[in-house]
Design a protein around this motif. Structure first.
Motif, PDB file in Angstrom:
ATOM      1  N   ASN A  57      40.667  -9.828  74.538  1.00 48.28           N
ATOM      2  CA  ASN A  57      41.027 -11.232  74.414  1.00 48.28           C
ATOM      3  C   ASN A  57      39.908 -12.141  74.931  1.00 48.28           C
ATOM      4  O   ASN A  57      39.624 -13.190  74.355  1.00 48.28           O
ATOM      5  N   GLU A  92      45.948  -9.079  66.156  1.00 47.38           N
ATOM      6  CA  GLU A  92      47.037  -9.390  67.085  1.00 47.38           C
ATOM      7  C   GLU A  92      48.398  -9.116  66.447  1.00 47.38           C
ATOM      8  O   GLU A  92      49.299  -8.575  67.081  1.00 47.38           O
ATOM      9  N   HIS A  98      51.976  -7.041  73.483  1.00 36.85           N
ATOM     10  CA  HIS A  98      52.762  -7.526  74.611  1.00 36.85           C
ATOM     11  C   HIS A  98      54.123  -6.851  74.693  1.00 36.85           C
ATOM     12  O   HIS A  98      54.731  -6.525  73.674  1.00 36.85           O
ATOM     13  N   SER A 104      54.642 -12.307  72.727  1.00 38.56           N
ATOM     14  CA  SER A 104      53.980 -11.856  71.508  1.00 38.56           C
ATOM     15  C   SER A 104      54.071 -12.925  70.420  1.00 38.56           C
ATOM     16  O   SER A 104      53.085 -13.237  69.756  1.00 38.56           O
ATOM     17  N   THR A 107      51.878 -16.023  71.392  1.00 33.06           N
ATOM     18  CA  THR A 107      50.455 -15.758  71.158  1.00 33.06           C
ATOM     19  C   THR A 107      50.132 -15.825  69.675  1.00 33.06           C
ATOM     20  O   THR A 107      49.102 -16.374  69.275  1.00 33.06           O
TER      21      THR A 107
END
Length: 119
Positions: A57, A92, A98, A104, A107
């Protein structure tokens, strides 16, 4: 890095399945690793097989901020930022690293916001 074996047990690495993931998450919470090594809290929000996600990240953020300054024109910068944004959005979404579904989804929305801002 020294506590990697407690965050990411060998059984999970060898099996590669999600069957053990719930057990590993429970073990991580009850093992007292946070009292021993507080820095491991960064890895606790991720699923066990994604303990390395925070460095990824940070590299994504550096690519979007510092990498864009290396381009010579506005067109190159725009193409570079769109490329990095789309690639990281797909990574992602497919990885879903996550533990928390809310985090999740949040994000994922923020990655879309970055892409839409550029467009």
């Amino acid at each position: 890095w020294k506590q990697r074996h407690r965050l990411y047990p060998t059984v999970l690495r060898e099996s590669g399945t999600q069957h053990f993931e719930a057990q590993v998450i429970d073990e991580r919470r009850s093992s007292g690793i946070l009292e021993d090594e507080p820095i491991t809290e960064f890895a606790m929000i991720f699923k066990p097989r994604f303990y390395w996600w925070e460095p990824y990240n940070m590299m994504r953020r550096l690519a979007l901020t510092c990498g864009a300054t290396l381009c010579n024109s506005l067109g190159q910068t725009t193409v570079f930022v769109i490329f990095v944004s789309v690639v990281t959005l797909v990574i992602e979404r497919e990885a879903r690293p996550h533990i928390s579904l809310f985090l999740s989804g949040f994000t994922y929305c923020m990655l879309w916001q970055i892409l839409l801002f550029v467009l």
